[in-house]
Design an enzyme around this catalytic site. Structure first.
Site, mmCIF file in Angstrom:
data_model
loop_
_atom_site.group_PDB
_atom_site.id
_atom_site.type_symbol
_atom_site.label_atom_id
_atom_site.label_comp_id
_atom_site.label_asym_id
_atom_site.label_seq_id
_atom_site.Cartn_x
_atom_site.Cartn_y
_atom_site.Cartn_z
ATOM 1 C CG HIS A 106 -3.182 -7.135 0.594
ATOM 2 N ND1 HIS A 106 -2.717 -6.072 2.036
ATOM 3 C CD2 HIS A 106 -4.177 -7.282 1.476
ATOM 4 C CE1 HIS A 106 -3.809 -5.620 2.417
ATOM 5 N NE2 HIS A 106 -5.040 -7.172 2.885
ATOM 6 C CB CYS B 185 -7.370 -5.078 2.401
ATOM 7 S SG CYS B 185 -8.192 -6.728 3.190
ATOM 8 C CD GLU C 181 -0.866 -3.963 0.950
ATOM 9 O OE1 GLU C 181 -1.378 -3.735 1.765
ATOM 10 O OE2 GLU C 181 -1.192 -3.996 -0.294
#
Length: 230
Positions: free
Chosen positions: A179, A92, A181
């Site tokens: 993302h 990002c 995560e």
């Protein structure tokens, strides 16, 4: 890990930090590494990067093209790491900042916020741990984008909404807009936080998309393979 944000107090007790979210994910993806987390917004950096096999840059609410002092320092550090061909993984904000350091244009996405679970065409089915895939779904939250592929880079993922959703440079740079995560509950928190700003239709569609599943773990396995490659 160069962690480029501080989580809101409402979620910090659950998720700790973006760096810790990534450390957990990479362990789940098979990484057996020693990981140190440095918060760049607080001026934290290792004394030397020489002891590290790779550096991961997390997301951030900041703009990669910001003139804030900590962002400018980070850009200077990343430029040095690029010159040294240190393995870099950007996510990002990190993806955007590395692209900016490589000379590409980065700015506000003309179509507005990208949120929820977003699907991209995957153009590198032979990349280690890609498993021959032709698309990938990742949780996203961004209003900035890489607006052109950096010179010398290979496009890995794209969509109509985000034409440069992931790219690689040689054997030393791997960047992705989404993302891996993130988990659904954290994405839902961000959507609720920005509900008024996004508008009800956008908010509802993005919230509903969270139930579709995402490929964060698979993307993390690609990152592990990239870091561990010779």
């Amino acid at each position: 890990m160069l962690d480029n944000d501080v989580l809101d107090p409402a979620v910090a007790a659950t998720y700790t930090s973006y760096g810790e979210m990534f450390a957990r994910l990479l362990r789940d993806a098979g990484a057996d590494w020693s990981v140190d987390v440095f918060n760049t917004t607080q001026g934290q950096y290792p004394a030397s990067f020489d002891d590290y096999g790779a550096v991961l840059l997390t997301g951030s609410r900041a703009d990669s093209f910001s003139q804030e002092a900590w962002v400018l320092e980070l850009r200077q550090r990343v430029e040095q790491l690029l010159q040294a061909k240190k393995k870099l993984v950007g996510v990002c904000f990190g993806h955007q900042l590395i692209a900016l350091c490589l000379g590409a244009k980065v700015g506000r996405a003309p179509q507005g916020w990208g949120t929820g679970c977003m699907r991209y065409q995957w153009h590198a089915p032979d990349l280690a741990q890609s498993q021959g895939r032709s698309e990938i779904a990742l949780l996203a939250s961004h209003q900035d984008q890489v607006l052109e592929l950096p010179q010398g880079a290979t496009l890995l993922a794209s969509s109509a909404f985000c034409p440069v959703a992931a790219f690689a440079v040689g054997e030393h740079v791997l960047c992705v807009q989404g993302h891996p995560e993130f988990v659904e509950d954290y994405s839902a928190y961000l959507l609720n936080k920005r509900r008024e700003q996004l508008g009800e239709a956008h908010y509802t569609a993005s919230t509903n998309s969270l139930a579709l599943g995402h490929d964060g773990l698979q993307m993390a396995r690609m990152m592990v393979a990239f870091v561990e490659s010779a």
